[in-house]
Scaffold this motif. Structure first.
Motif, mmCIF file in Angstrom:
data_model
loop_
_atom_site.group_PDB
_atom_site.id
_atom_site.type_symbol
_atom_site.label_atom_id
_atom_site.label_comp_id
_atom_site.label_asym_id
_atom_site.label_seq_id
_atom_site.Cartn_x
_atom_site.Cartn_y
_atom_site.Cartn_z
ATOM 1 N N TYR A 126 0.839 -1.193 0.000
ATOM 2 C CA TYR A 126 0.000 0.000 0.000
ATOM 3 C C TYR A 126 0.873 1.242 0.000
ATOM 4 C CZ TYR A 126 -3.733 3.214 0.798
ATOM 5 O OH TYR A 126 -4.616 4.240 0.646
ATOM 6 N N ASP A 127 0.587 2.165 -0.893
ATOM 7 C CA ASP A 127 1.347 3.410 -1.003
ATOM 8 C C ASP A 127 0.434 4.563 -0.590
ATOM 9 O OD1 ASP A 127 2.582 5.743 -1.726
ATOM 10 O OD2 ASP A 127 3.260 5.003 -3.672
ATOM 11 N N THR A 128 0.732 5.114 0.586
ATOM 12 C CA THR A 128 -0.150 6.162 1.097
ATOM 13 C C THR A 128 -0.133 7.387 0.190
ATOM 14 O OG1 THR A 128 1.634 6.936 2.520
ATOM 15 C CG2 THR A 128 0.026 5.442 3.504
ATOM 16 N N ALA A 129 0.998 7.665 -0.453
ATOM 17 C CA ALA A 129 1.088 8.857 -1.302
ATOM 18 C C ALA A 129 0.133 8.740 -2.501
ATOM 19 C CB ALA A 129 2.524 9.054 -1.789
ATOM 20 N N GLN A 130 0.027 7.535 -3.043
ATOM 21 C CA GLN A 130 -0.848 7.337 -4.203
ATOM 22 C C GLN A 130 -2.247 6.895 -3.792
ATOM 23 O OE1 GLN A 130 2.110 4.618 -6.117
ATOM 24 N NE2 GLN A 130 1.771 5.843 -7.953
ATOM 25 N N ASP A 131 -2.403 6.581 -2.484
ATOM 26 C CA ASP A 131 -3.666 6.044 -1.981
ATOM 27 C C ASP A 131 -4.111 4.852 -2.827
ATOM 28 O OD1 ASP A 131 -5.721 5.899 -0.118
ATOM 29 O OD2 ASP A 131 -7.058 7.152 -1.307
ATOM 30 N N GLY A 132 -3.145 3.996 -3.121
ATOM 31 C CA GLY A 132 -3.422 2.813 -3.915
ATOM 32 C C GLY A 132 -2.359 1.765 -3.650
ATOM 33 N N TYR A 133 -2.469 0.658 -4.377
ATOM 34 C CA TYR A 133 -1.546 -0.453 -4.177
ATOM 35 C C TYR A 133 -0.546 -0.533 -5.313
ATOM 36 C CZ TYR A 133 -4.647 -1.894 -0.450
ATOM 37 O OH TYR A 133 -5.385 -1.918 0.706
ATOM 38 N N VAL A 134 0.662 -0.973 -4.972
ATOM 39 C CA VAL A 134 1.717 -1.164 -5.955
ATOM 40 C C VAL A 134 2.016 -2.654 -6.059
ATOM 41 C CG1 VAL A 134 4.128 -0.652 -6.527
ATOM 42 C CG2 VAL A 134 2.694 1.111 -5.450
ATOM 43 N N VAL A 135 2.089 -3.154 -7.290
ATOM 44 C CA VAL A 135 2.460 -4.554 -7.512
ATOM 45 C C VAL A 135 3.680 -4.600 -8.426
ATOM 46 C CG1 VAL A 135 0.164 -5.551 -7.169
ATOM 47 C CG2 VAL A 135 0.839 -4.754 -9.441
ATOM 48 N N PRO A 136 4.625 -5.511 -8.141
ATOM 49 C CA PRO A 136 5.853 -5.598 -8.930
ATOM 50 C C PRO A 136 5.644 -6.453 -10.174
ATOM 51 C CG PRO A 136 5.973 -7.159 -7.148
ATOM 52 C CD PRO A 136 4.636 -6.454 -7.008
ATOM 53 N N LEU A 137 4.704 -6.046 -11.020
ATOM 54 C CA LEU A 137 4.338 -6.853 -12.183
ATOM 55 C C LEU A 137 4.330 -5.969 -13.426
ATOM 56 C CD1 LEU A 137 1.293 -8.748 -10.615
ATOM 57 C CD2 LEU A 137 3.566 -9.690 -11.058
ATOM 58 N N ASP A 138 4.650 -6.576 -14.555
ATOM 59 C CA ASP A 138 4.527 -5.844 -15.810
ATOM 60 C C ASP A 138 3.619 -6.630 -16.760
ATOM 61 O OD1 ASP A 138 6.034 -7.906 -16.900
ATOM 62 O OD2 ASP A 138 7.910 -6.793 -16.712
ATOM 63 N N LYS A 139 3.378 -6.049 -17.917
ATOM 64 C CA LYS A 139 2.406 -6.636 -18.834
ATOM 65 C C LYS A 139 2.789 -8.059 -19.247
ATOM 66 C CE LYS A 139 0.015 -5.917 -23.227
ATOM 67 N NZ LYS A 139 -0.191 -5.027 -24.386
#
Lengths: 109, 109
Positions: free
Chosen positions: A65-78
């Motif tokens: 969870y990234d409070t700055a973006q108020d969203g989640y970050v996943v280490p994935l690409d297309k």
């Protein structure tokens, strides 16, 4: 204790890659009935990556969870998502042991 | 791993008292944004107990999942719920530290 969010509001929470690009949104959560721990975030990567409208279950511990973006970050690409387990909106699988093992293995867990 | 349930399906899951009487249903879940742990089940006891349509946040660890009933059991009766923290459907509080502390204290946690 960290902030809490309503399950009703989780639907639509943004998901970003490590570079900060928006990948899509969380569509649903799969929750352990007994412990109440979220096991999978079910993601919708829709139009942005051209991946269609399928749902992608991603193990919860891959999300940060990234409070700055108020969203989640996943280490994935297309390229990783193109081969990932997915299902149609009206075709939710049983999430039995076999299915969960397959999802976890795909992500190296 | 225990069975998982979709957050979209949790809405409407039955809640029983220790005697097996249906008290109401789970209306919503409040989830720790970082850990993914459910902290509160937001319950609706509506018509059955004559408690109106307010929502009652109950700390998750007071719930026990009963596979036989396919629902949750809480060790609460009407007299305990009559004085419990609640809010109207359109008046969801912030669930900040103060609010959460008040809820936890009410239930002796």
């Amino acid at each position: 204790m960290a902030d809490v969010i309503s399950s009703e509001r989780v639907e639509g929470t943004n998901v970003y890659n490590a570079a900060g690009d928006k990948l899509g949104t969380i569509d649903d959560l799969m929750i352990d009935k007994v412990s109440g721990q979220v096991r999978y975030a079910v993601m919708e990567f829709g139009g942005f990556l051209g991946l269609g409208t399928d749902r992608y279950p991603v193990p919860w511990n891959m999300l940060k969870y990234d409070t700055a973006q108020d969203g989640y970050v996943v280490p994935l690409d297309k390229s990783q998502l193109e081969g990932a387990p997915r299902y149609g909106y009206e075709e939710v699988p049983d999430y039995d042991d076999t299915y969960r093992t397959n999802v976890d293995k795909y992500y190296g867990l």
